[in-house]
Structure formats: C-alpha cells, structure tokens
Design a protein around this motif. Structure first.
Motif, PDB file in Angstrom:
ATOM      1  N   GLN A  83       0.397  -1.451  -0.108  1.00 37.82           N
ATOM      2  CA  GLN A  83       0.172   0.124  -0.285  1.00 37.82           C
ATOM      3  C   GLN A  83       1.014   1.213   0.203  1.00 37.82           C
ATOM      4  O   GLN A  83       0.214   2.733  -0.497  1.00 37.82           O
ATOM      5  CB  GLN A  83      -0.540   0.267   1.766  1.00 37.82           C
ATOM      6  N   GLY A  84       2.040   1.160   0.273  1.00 38.51           N
ATOM      7  CA  GLY A  84       3.400   1.889   0.528  1.00 38.51           C
ATOM      8  C   GLY A  84       3.971   2.316  -1.019  1.00 38.51           C
ATOM      9  O   GLY A  84       3.916   2.011  -2.167  1.00 38.51           O
ATOM     10  N   TYR A  85       4.410   3.826  -0.744  1.00 38.65           N
ATOM     11  CA  TYR A  85       5.751   4.188  -2.570  1.00 38.65           C
ATOM     12  C   TYR A  85       6.468   3.506  -1.829  1.00 38.65           C
ATOM     13  O   TYR A  85       7.089   4.568  -1.405  1.00 38.65           O
ATOM     14  CB  TYR A  85       5.003   5.625  -2.403  1.00 38.65           C
ATOM     15  N   LEU A  86       7.168   2.830  -2.537  1.00 40.27           N
ATOM     16  CA  LEU A  86       8.740   2.309  -2.512  1.00 40.27           C
ATOM     17  C   LEU A  86       9.655   2.924  -4.232  1.00 40.27           C
ATOM     18  O   LEU A  86       9.312   2.006  -5.005  1.00 40.27           O
ATOM     19  CB  LEU A  86       8.658   0.730  -2.520  1.00 40.27           C
ATOM     20  N   GLU A  87      10.692   3.983  -3.419  1.00 39.63           N
ATOM     21  CA  GLU A  87      11.673   4.122  -4.182  1.00 39.63           C
ATOM     22  C   GLU A  87      12.996   3.848  -4.380  1.00 39.63           C
ATOM     23  O   GLU A  87      13.055   3.792  -2.914  1.00 39.63           O
ATOM     24  CB  GLU A  87      11.294   5.861  -4.703  1.00 39.63           C
ATOM     25  N   ILE A  88      13.806   3.262  -5.451  1.00 36.40           N
ATOM     26  CA  ILE A  88      15.167   2.555  -5.055  1.00 36.40           C
ATOM     27  C   ILE A  88      16.025   3.422  -6.506  1.00 36.40           C
ATOM     28  O   ILE A  88      15.655   4.061  -7.634  1.00 36.40           O
ATOM     29  CB  ILE A  88      14.971   1.124  -5.426  1.00 36.40           C
ATOM     30  N   VAL A  89      17.374   2.751  -5.719  1.00 36.90           N
ATOM     31  CA  VAL A  89      18.075   3.591  -7.233  1.00 36.90           C
ATOM     32  C   VAL A  89      18.245   3.174  -7.815  1.00 36.90           C
ATOM     33  O   VAL A  89      17.775   1.486  -7.845  1.00 36.90           O
ATOM     34  CB  VAL A  89      19.954   3.266  -6.386  1.00 36.90           C
ATOM     35  N   ALA A  90      18.018   3.480  -9.276  1.00 34.67           N
ATOM     36  CA  ALA A  90      17.900   2.473 -10.791  1.00 34.67           C
ATOM     37  C   ALA A  90      19.295   1.885 -10.929  1.00 34.67           C
ATOM     38  O   ALA A  90      20.793   2.586 -10.872  1.00 34.67           O
ATOM     39  CB  ALA A  90      17.844   3.774 -11.385  1.00 34.67           C
ATOM     40  N   ASN A  91      18.884   0.682 -11.721  1.00 34.60           N
ATOM     41  CA  ASN A  91      19.907   0.092 -12.234  1.00 34.60           C
ATOM     42  C   ASN A  91      21.068  -0.619 -10.587  1.00 34.60           C
ATOM     43  O   ASN A  91      21.494  -1.305 -11.049  1.00 34.60           O
ATOM     44  CB  ASN A  91      21.033   0.471 -13.423  1.00 34.60           C
ATOM     45  N   SER A  92      20.623  -0.119  -9.795  1.00 40.63           N
ATOM     46  CA  SER A  92      20.744  -0.929  -8.361  1.00 40.63           C
ATOM     47  C   SER A  92      20.641  -2.365  -8.001  1.00 40.63           C
ATOM     48  O   SER A  92      19.666  -3.196  -8.654  1.00 40.63           O
ATOM     49  CB  SER A  92      20.557  -0.055  -7.044  1.00 40.63           C
ATOM     50  N   SER A  93      22.134  -3.310  -7.045  1.00 40.07           N
ATOM     51  CA  SER A  93      21.811  -4.463  -6.903  1.00 40.07           C
ATOM     52  C   SER A  93      19.956  -5.005  -5.650  1.00 40.07           C
ATOM     53  O   SER A  93      19.575  -5.790  -6.312  1.00 40.07           O
ATOM     54  CB  SER A  93      22.842  -4.937  -5.678  1.00 40.07           C
ATOM     55  N   HIS A  94      19.684  -3.869  -5.386  1.00 44.84           N
ATOM     56  CA  HIS A  94      18.492  -3.890  -4.793  1.00 44.84           C
ATOM     57  C   HIS A  94      17.421  -3.662  -5.972  1.00 44.84           C
ATOM     58  O   HIS A  94      16.365  -5.059  -5.374  1.00 44.84           O
ATOM     59  CB  HIS A  94      17.709  -2.689  -4.036  1.00 44.84           C
ATOM     60  N   ALA A  95      17.231  -3.506  -7.202  1.00 47.91           N
ATOM     61  CA  ALA A  95      16.311  -3.811  -8.183  1.00 47.91           C
ATOM     62  C   ALA A  95      16.624  -5.084  -8.406  1.00 47.91           C
ATOM     63  O   ALA A  95      15.634  -5.894  -8.093  1.00 47.91           O
ATOM     64  CB  ALA A  95      16.639  -2.759  -9.587  1.00 47.91           C
ATOM     65  N   GLU A  96      17.768  -5.725  -8.758  1.00 44.59           N
ATOM     66  CA  GLU A  96      17.827  -7.294  -8.904  1.00 44.59           C
ATOM     67  C   GLU A  96      17.052  -8.066  -7.765  1.00 44.59           C
ATOM     68  O   GLU A  96      16.137  -9.142  -8.224  1.00 44.59           O
ATOM     69  CB  GLU A  96      18.993  -7.637  -9.095  1.00 44.59           C
ATOM     70  N   GLN A  97      17.256  -7.806  -6.534  1.00 43.90           N
ATOM     71  CA  GLN A  97      16.514  -8.604  -5.579  1.00 43.90           C
ATOM     72  C   GLN A  97      15.445  -8.241  -5.534  1.00 43.90           C
ATOM     73  O   GLN A  97      14.405  -9.345  -5.153  1.00 43.90           O
ATOM     74  CB  GLN A  97      16.977  -8.163  -4.246  1.00 43.90           C
ATOM     75  N   LEU A  98      14.631  -6.828  -5.727  1.00 40.14           N
ATOM     76  CA  LEU A  98      13.339  -7.108  -5.911  1.00 40.14           C
ATOM     77  C   LEU A  98      12.292  -7.568  -6.700  1.00 40.14           C
ATOM     78  O   LEU A  98      11.572  -8.226  -5.986  1.00 40.14           O
ATOM     79  CB  LEU A  98      12.766  -5.480  -6.140  1.00 40.14           C
ATOM     80  N   HIS A  99      13.193  -7.569  -8.306  1.00 41.14           N
ATOM     81  CA  HIS A  99      12.535  -8.534  -9.232  1.00 41.14           C
ATOM     82  C   HIS A  99      12.198  -9.845  -8.479  1.00 41.14           C
ATOM     83  O   HIS A  99      10.815 -10.394  -9.111  1.00 41.14           O
ATOM     84  CB  HIS A  99      13.601  -8.726 -10.189  1.00 41.14           C
ATOM     85  N   GLN A 100      13.636 -10.473  -7.821  1.00 44.53           N
ATOM     86  CA  GLN A 100      13.324 -12.073  -7.000  1.00 44.53           C
ATOM     87  C   GLN A 100      11.991 -12.192  -6.506  1.00 44.53           C
ATOM     88  O   GLN A 100      11.061 -12.953  -6.409  1.00 44.53           O
ATOM     89  CB  GLN A 100      14.476 -12.114  -6.677  1.00 44.53           C
ATOM     90  N   ILE A 101      12.577 -11.274  -4.903  1.00 44.03           N
ATOM     91  CA  ILE A 101      11.011 -11.083  -4.308  1.00 44.03           C
ATOM     92  C   ILE A 101       9.670 -10.710  -4.757  1.00 44.03           C
ATOM     93  O   ILE A 101       8.966 -11.927  -4.499  1.00 44.03           O
ATOM     94  CB  ILE A 101      11.322 -10.035  -3.389  1.00 44.03           C
ATOM     95  N   GLN A 102       9.393 -10.391  -6.251  1.00 48.76           N
ATOM     96  CA  GLN A 102       8.164 -10.233  -6.721  1.00 48.76           C
ATOM     97  C   GLN A 102       7.455 -11.548  -7.310  1.00 48.76           C
ATOM     98  O   GLN A 102       6.554 -11.856  -7.466  1.00 48.76           O
ATOM     99  CB  GLN A 102       8.444  -9.176  -7.861  1.00 48.76           C
ATOM    100  N   GLN A 103       7.976 -12.718  -7.066  1.00 47.15           N
ATOM    101  CA  GLN A 103       7.711 -13.767  -7.974  1.00 47.15           C
ATOM    102  C   GLN A 103       6.836 -14.415  -6.872  1.00 47.15           C
ATOM    103  O   GLN A 103       6.036 -15.001  -7.245  1.00 47.15           O
ATOM    104  CB  GLN A 103       9.288 -14.588  -7.924  1.00 47.15           C
ATOM    105  N   SER A 104       7.667 -14.284  -5.463  1.00 46.38           N
ATOM    106  CA  SER A 104       6.457 -14.588  -4.744  1.00 46.38           C
ATOM    107  C   SER A 104       5.285 -14.058  -3.797  1.00 46.38           C
ATOM    108  O   SER A 104       4.413 -13.833  -2.682  1.00 46.38           O
ATOM    109  CB  SER A 104       7.028 -15.141  -2.961  1.00 46.38           C
ATOM    110  N   HIS A 105       6.080 -12.361  -4.175  1.00 48.19           N
ATOM    111  CA  HIS A 105       4.797 -11.254  -3.888  1.00 48.19           C
ATOM    112  C   HIS A 105       4.017 -10.636  -5.621  1.00 48.19           C
ATOM    113  O   HIS A 105       5.298  -9.586  -5.648  1.00 48.19           O
ATOM    114  CB  HIS A 105       5.630 -10.397  -3.145  1.00 48.19           C
ATOM    115  N   PRO A 106       3.895 -11.090  -6.508  1.00 53.18           N
ATOM    116  CA  PRO A 106       2.895 -10.245  -7.585  1.00 53.18           C
ATOM    117  C   PRO A 106       3.164  -9.469  -7.715  1.00 53.18           C
ATOM    118  O   PRO A 106       2.658  -8.139  -8.301  1.00 53.18           O
ATOM    119  CB  PRO A 106       2.797 -10.991  -7.989  1.00 53.18           C
ATOM    120  N   ASP A 107       2.158  -8.585  -6.605  1.00 56.91           N
ATOM    121  CA  ASP A 107       1.705  -7.272  -6.354  1.00 56.91           C
ATOM    122  C   ASP A 107       2.287  -6.056  -5.983  1.00 56.91           C
ATOM    123  O   ASP A 107       2.486  -5.401  -5.763  1.00 56.91           O
ATOM    124  CB  ASP A 107       0.454  -7.490  -5.075  1.00 56.91           C
ATOM    125  N   LEU A 108       3.754  -6.506  -5.805  1.00 54.94           N
ATOM    126  CA  LEU A 108       4.905  -5.450  -5.612  1.00 54.94           C
ATOM    127  C   LEU A 108       5.240  -5.061  -5.952  1.00 54.94           C
ATOM    128  O   LEU A 108       5.754  -5.191  -7.314  1.00 54.94           O
ATOM    129  CB  LEU A 108       6.033  -6.773  -4.959  1.00 54.94           C
TER     130      LEU A 108
END
Length: 471
Positions: free
Chosen positions: A144-169
């Motif tokens: 429900q919140g607004y999540l912002e991260i640094v573009a092209n960061s390692s965190h973006a890679e991690q969030l894409h992996q996490i999105q597989q189990s949290h498709p609404d993220l």
C-alpha cells in the motif's frame, strides 16, 4: 612502368607496416596504467564512498583507491558517477580502469564486470519513517505504500526476485538519486520506503533520526571493486595482490573500522536535540566559528562540532572542575593563550581554535587520516595521556600512530596495572573515545545539513535545508 613499380613498392611497405604492427605486443591493462602514470577510478558521492572531510577527501573507497594508486606509483584520478548504468557502460568502454563505488556483488553484474576480491559485507534492508506508517513485517505490508530505489542497483535485482512470491509488489527506480537522497526523502515523508545497504543506513541515521529498519531483504552480501571483463587479467591480478596484502597486514580491517566503528555507539536519540540547537543557537556564533577557522586553517564546522560537544554552544557553561565557556578552556590554558575572559564567545572560540591547531602541529608524526582524531583526544584528556597510551599501544604490539589501535587502549588508563607505568598516570580513558566519536558525528551532521559553506560573516537563512545527495 615506373608508376607501377612505385605502387608495388608502396603496397609492400604498407603490408610490412601491418605485419610489424601485428607482431608488436600490445600493452597490458596494468602497463597502460603505469605508462600513463594515472589510475582512473569511478566512484560515487556518499559517506561510505567519497566525500570532502575536515582535512580533505575522505571515505572508505577513496582511501582504498588512493592506497592502490600509491601502491602502483601513479596518481589517482577520481571520476564521480552517481548513475550506476553510466558507470558500468563506462567500464565496458574502457573509460575507467576500475570502479570503487560500494558495489554489491551479484550474478547479474558478473556478466557485465569482473569483481575483485570482496573487502566488506553489508545487508540490504527496507527502511521507513517512524510514526508515518505501521512497521512493516514483510513485503505484504509494503504493497500500500510508495517504494522507491536507486535505478540499476543490486536492490532492483533483489526486488525482481522477491516479486515472484509477492506479485503485487511495485516500486519505482530513480535514475537521478543516490541512496543518501532517497533516505532523506523517506525521513521527510515524501516517499514511504526505500532499500539501502546496512552500512549506508548506519551512517545516515545520524542525519535522519526518524529512519527505522523494517527488515533485511537477504543474507549479507559482499562489496567489491569492479573491473572491465577482459582476457587481460594483469590489472585484476594486481588489485587482487593489493587486497591480499591489505588483509594480511591488517590495514584493510583498520580502514573499515576507522570509517564505521565511531558510528556504532552514537546516540541517535540525541540528534533531534542537536538539530534544535543548530536552529536556535548556532546562527549566533557561526561567523565567529568561520573567522577562527580561517585564521587557523581549520574547517569551521569542525570547530563548531567541538564547541557543541564541550558546551552545547552555551558561552556561560561551567563544569564542576572549573573549565568554562564555549570551548570549555581551563584557566591555565586560557592564560597560555592570552584569553582574558573565557565566557566571551569570541575569545573562547578563537582560543579554542588556536589550541586545536597547536595540538594538531604536535602530532606531525601521525598520518593525515588519523591526525585530527589524536588532536581531539588530546584536547579532551591532555597531550601527555595520549602520548602515554601510544606507548602502551606499542608495548601491546599495536600501531601507536593508528587511532583505531590507540583508542582501544585509552581505557587502560583507568587500570592501575597500566597507568602506574606511565608518566602522567590515571585518566578517565573512556571519555576521549566517546568524545572523538561524538565530534565526528556532529561534524558529519553539520556538513550534511548545511547546504553551502557561507562566506565569512554570513549566516544562512535556512540552516536545516537539505543539501544535494553528494556529500
């Protein structure tokens, strides 16, 4: 006929030149650096990488890169690239020799660059602002919140992996902002969440005490330098050798400790109180700090940090031991400095700055990276006690010229076993350790929150205006 012969000879000469060039060995990446006399290094602005400190450039990545350039016998050329995509493209195109920028090692990045041996471990963490939202327990609470991260960061890679189990993220990648700026946006309530590395969060929480860590995204990750992927491993091998040497000598552990340990015991709860005094008290004395700094070749924000640690910028402060004034000078020190009235803020600040400068000059045997911390410890506990502990440190097999080693042993001055062997005897050795740590943090907060360094005599209209993400 002559033209045909000439053309034939010309063609043969060209062919000979091509063959000679083909046979001439190409310079390796290491040889190119040595021949040019310059090491080109990409880095990022930030408290964990590269910034301007009280005595010039500072930051763990800067210190390591400078040491590596010294190891090679070449000059260091830093190129600041806060955009990670531009950094990786530049490496692939040979525009820099390596990147020392607090880069996490990931499998996706291994396809783009060659990572050197890791030098530090961090943990990626989700950050929110205390009081603005309920504490999230996992990513189900983040939707429900607004999540912002640094573009092209390692965190973006991690969030894409996490999105597989949290498709609404969902999240937004900001190509213009660094981690420090995104943390400031969370602190101001302009965004709900961001992801940052644990080392960056620890340092930035001193500037933004409202920040809280919700949870870790993964197990600890490694940080390492990045080099272009190439069959030529000459420069990589030299970097590898450099880090092996740094690790075996203990220098690497010393540098990491020097850059982070003073943050661990910082009282984050005291930051709002400090910032309140930045608004209410410091503007009355900033011009005096600037004048004293200019006269003694010091950073005025460092003098201000010392004054806050001493008196909370109260010119009438008095301690039970009789020291008094803004810079809490003893009567003896004031007489030596020619200070007639210790409670006069102009005299106290000017005298305190001269005293800092005089102590700094006494530590000419200390390397520049540590020299100011020895100076501040001596301001607090006395030059003689610091010299005593340098001797103790040497007896114990440590380096008497490294602040990280000496501060570990300063508390020994409370133990009879040790202080009876010294010239100046007992002292409350824990105090100068806390003293230096606090001043370093106050200085960092001042440097962060003051948008610019005003001209002498000018008071900024908004002391708490947030600066750009570059430190």
């Amino acid at each position: 006929m002559q033209q045909r012969v000439f053309a034939t000879l010309l063609g043969a000469a060209a062919l000979t030149g091509i063959l000679l060039n083909a046979c001439t060995p190409q310079h390796s990446a290491l040889e190119q650096v040595l021949d040019s006399g310059e090491l080109r290094v990409y880095t990022r602005n930030g408290p964990t990488t590269y910034y301007q400190g009280p005595r010039g450039p500072a930051g763990l990545e800067y210190e390591l890169a400078r040491s590596f350039a010294d190891h090679l016998g070449v000059r260091l050329k830093l190129v600041v690239k806060d955009n990670l995509e531009e950094m990786f493209i530049g490496l692939r195109k040979g525009r820099a020799d390596l990147a020392a920028a607090g880069l996490s090692v990931t499998e996706q990045r291994r396809h783009q660059v060659r990572f050197a041996p890791a030098y530090q471990q961090i943990t990626p963490q989700l950050v929110y602002r205390q009081g603005s939202l309920p504490e999230p327990r996992d990513f189900s609470d983040v939707r429900q919140g607004y999540l912002e991260i640094v573009a092209n960061s390692s965190h973006a890679e991690q969030l894409h992996q996490i999105q597989q189990s949290h498709p609404d993220l969902q999240w937004h990648e900001n190509p213009q902002a660094g981690s420090t700026e995104l943390l400031s946006l969370v602190a101001q309530g302009l965004i709900d969440y961001t992801v940052a590395d644990s080392n960056e969060i620890a340092i930035n929480r001193r500037y933004f005490p409202e920040l809280r860590v919700a949870f870790d995204l993964s197990k600890p990750r490694q940080l390492a330098w990045a080099l272009p992927r190439s069959e030529d491993t000459s420069l990589y091998n030299e970097v590898k050798h450099f880090f092996e040497t740094q690790r075996e000598s203990g220098e690497l552990a010393h540098r990491v400790k020097q850059n982070y340990e003073y943050v661990r015991n910082y009282d984050y709860a005291g930051t709002p109180f400090f910032m309140h005094h930045m608004r209410s008290r410091m503007p009355n004395y900033q011009a005096l700090f600037e004048t004293a700094a200019r006269q003694n070749d010091l950073d005025w924000r460092l003098i201000a940090a010392v004054a806050y640690q001493e008196s909370h910028w109260n010119p009438l402060a008095v301690s039970p031991t009789g020291v008094r004034g803004m810079m809490m000078l003893t009567n003896v020190t004031a007489e030596q400095l020619g200070i007639a009235d210790r409670t006069d803020p102009a005299q106290s600040i000017e005298g305190g700055a001269r005293y800092i400068k005089s102590l700094y000059q006494r530590f000419e045997d200390i390397p520049e990276d540590d020299r100011m911390w020895f100076t501040l410890a001596a301001y607090n506990v006395g030059l003689g006690h610091v010299r005593d502990v340098q001797g103790i440190t040497e007896q114990l097999g440590g380096d008497p010229n490294k602040w990280s080693d000496v501060k570990t042993n300063l508390p020994l001055l409370t133990q009879q076993k040790w202080y009876q062997r010294t010239r100046y005897g007992y002292a409350r050795g824990h105090e100068p350790v806390t003293y230096v740590n606090n001043i370093r943090s106050y200085y960092d907060i001042l440097r962060w929150h003051l948008r610019t360094t005003p001209a002498p005599g000018q008071i900024p209209s908004s002391i708490l205006a947030y600066s750009s993400p570059a430190l």
